[in-house]
Design a protein around this motif. Structure first.
Motif, PDB file in Angstrom:
ATOM      1  N   MET A  64     -12.234  33.642 -17.338  1.00  0.00           N
ATOM      2  CA  MET A  64     -13.640  34.017 -17.847  1.00  0.00           C
ATOM      3  C   MET A  64     -14.708  33.897 -17.066  1.00  0.00           C
ATOM      4  O   MET A  64     -15.575  34.770 -16.725  1.00  0.00           O
ATOM      5  N   ASN A  65     -14.728  32.697 -16.325  1.00  0.00           N
ATOM      6  CA  ASN A  65     -15.917  32.202 -15.514  1.00  0.00           C
ATOM      7  C   ASN A  65     -15.718  33.027 -14.284  1.00  0.00           C
ATOM      8  O   ASN A  65     -16.884  33.363 -13.598  1.00  0.00           O
ATOM      9  N   ILE A  66     -14.575  33.328 -13.797  1.00  0.00           N
ATOM     10  CA  ILE A  66     -14.469  34.208 -12.444  1.00  0.00           C
ATOM     11  C   ILE A  66     -15.124  35.496 -12.858  1.00  0.00           C
ATOM     12  O   ILE A  66     -15.826  36.142 -12.055  1.00  0.00           O
ATOM     13  N   ALA A  67     -14.736  36.112 -13.967  1.00  0.00           N
ATOM     14  CA  ALA A  67     -15.306  37.164 -14.367  1.00  0.00           C
ATOM     15  C   ALA A  67     -16.704  37.469 -14.376  1.00  0.00           C
ATOM     16  O   ALA A  67     -17.289  38.277 -13.914  1.00  0.00           O
ATOM     17  N   SER A  68     -17.207  36.519 -14.759  1.00  0.00           N
ATOM     18  CA  SER A  68     -18.775  36.287 -14.961  1.00  0.00           C
ATOM     19  C   SER A  68     -19.377  36.192 -13.647  1.00  0.00           C
ATOM     20  O   SER A  68     -20.339  36.790 -13.315  1.00  0.00           O
ATOM     21  N   MET A  69     -18.828  35.572 -12.676  1.00  0.00           N
ATOM     22  CA  MET A  69     -19.159  35.382 -11.147  1.00  0.00           C
ATOM     23  C   MET A  69     -19.142  36.867 -10.595  1.00  0.00           C
ATOM     24  O   MET A  69     -20.091  37.129 -10.008  1.00  0.00           O
ATOM     25  N   TYR A  70     -18.095  37.538 -10.783  1.00  0.00           N
ATOM     26  CA  TYR A  70     -18.198  39.070 -10.520  1.00  0.00           C
ATOM     27  C   TYR A  70     -19.251  39.877 -10.956  1.00  0.00           C
ATOM     28  O   TYR A  70     -19.802  40.825 -10.232  1.00  0.00           O
ATOM     29  N   LEU A  71     -19.516  39.640 -12.011  1.00  0.00           N
ATOM     30  CA  LEU A  71     -20.730  40.485 -12.851  1.00  0.00           C
ATOM     31  C   LEU A  71     -21.807  39.914 -12.168  1.00  0.00           C
ATOM     32  O   LEU A  71     -22.510  40.741 -11.699  1.00  0.00           O
TER      33      LEU A  71
END
Length: 172
Positions: A64-71
Motif C-alpha cells: 500500500m505504501n509503495i503504491a502511494s509512493m508511486y502516486l
C-alpha cells in the motif's frame, strides 16, 4: 514461527521509518517537484526490499505504501502494477471497492482515496464525486477520529466543486 513474526515486526518498523523520512523531507525541505518525485521513487525502492516471500500482513501495508509512493512520483503505471500485486495477495478484484465488505476496510479506505487522487489528476469530476459519496461516513474500524475524516471529505467536495466551477467559467 517466531523468526517469521520477528521479521514482520522488523519490516513494519522499517516501513514506518521510510515513510516518516519521506514525509519529513517533503514537509521541511525546499525541493523542486523533480526532487520530490525522485525521493518518492527512492522510498518505494527501499520499501520493495522489505517485502518477503513469507506470508505476512506487513507485506500488504508495505505494498500500500509503495503504491502511494508511486502516486507521489507521478508513475501511474507502477501504481497500478503495485495495486494489482496487493489485490492478488489479498485475493480480491479491486482493493479500492469501498462496498466490498470482504476486503479489509483499511485498504479499501486508502485505495479509494488513491483512486480519488488519480481521477482528480485526470479531471474526472463525476468519478471523484462518486468516490467521495462512498467515502462519506465510511470509517475504517482502525480509525477513531471521525471528525478529521469528515473534514477530509468536506475538503475533497470543495475541491471538486471549485474545479467544476473553473471548468465552466468563461474567460473574461
Amino acid at each position: 514461527s517466531r523468526r517469521q513474526r520477528q521479521m514482520c515486526i522488523r519490516d513494519r518498523i522499517y516501513n514506518n521509518l521510510y515513510i516518516a523520512e519521506y514525509l519529513n523531507i517533503e514537509s521541511t525541505e525546499k525541493l523542486e517537484e523533480g526532487e520530490l518525485k525522485e525521493n518518492a521513487l527512492n522510498t518505494s525502492q527501499k520499501l520493495e526490499h522489505l517485502l518477503t516471500t513469507v506470508p505476512c500482513g506487513t507485506n500488504h501495508v508495505i505494498l500500500m505504501n509503495i503504491a502511494s509512493m508511486y502516486l507521489y512520483a507521478g508513475d501511474e503505471t507502477k501504481y497500478n502494477e503495485t495495486k494489482h500485486r496487493l489485490e492478488k495477495s489479498l485475493g480480491c478484484k479491486n482493493v479500492s471497492e469501498i462496498t466490498d465488505v470482504n476486503i479489509n476496510d483499511f485498504y479499501r479506505y486508502h485505495f479509494a482515496w488513491y483512486e480519488f487522487y488519480l481521477n482528480l489528476q485526470h479531471h474526472n469530476w463525476r468519478k471523484c464525486s462518486q468516490i467521495i459519496d462512498l467515502l462519506d461516513s465510511f470509517y475504517p474500524s482502525i480509525f477513531h477520529n471521525n471528525e478529521k475524516m469528515n473534514l477530509r471529505v468536506s475538503a475533497a467536495r470543495y475541491l471538486i466543486k471549485s474545479r467544476i466551477c473553473l471548468l465552466y467559467t468563461s474567460p473574461s
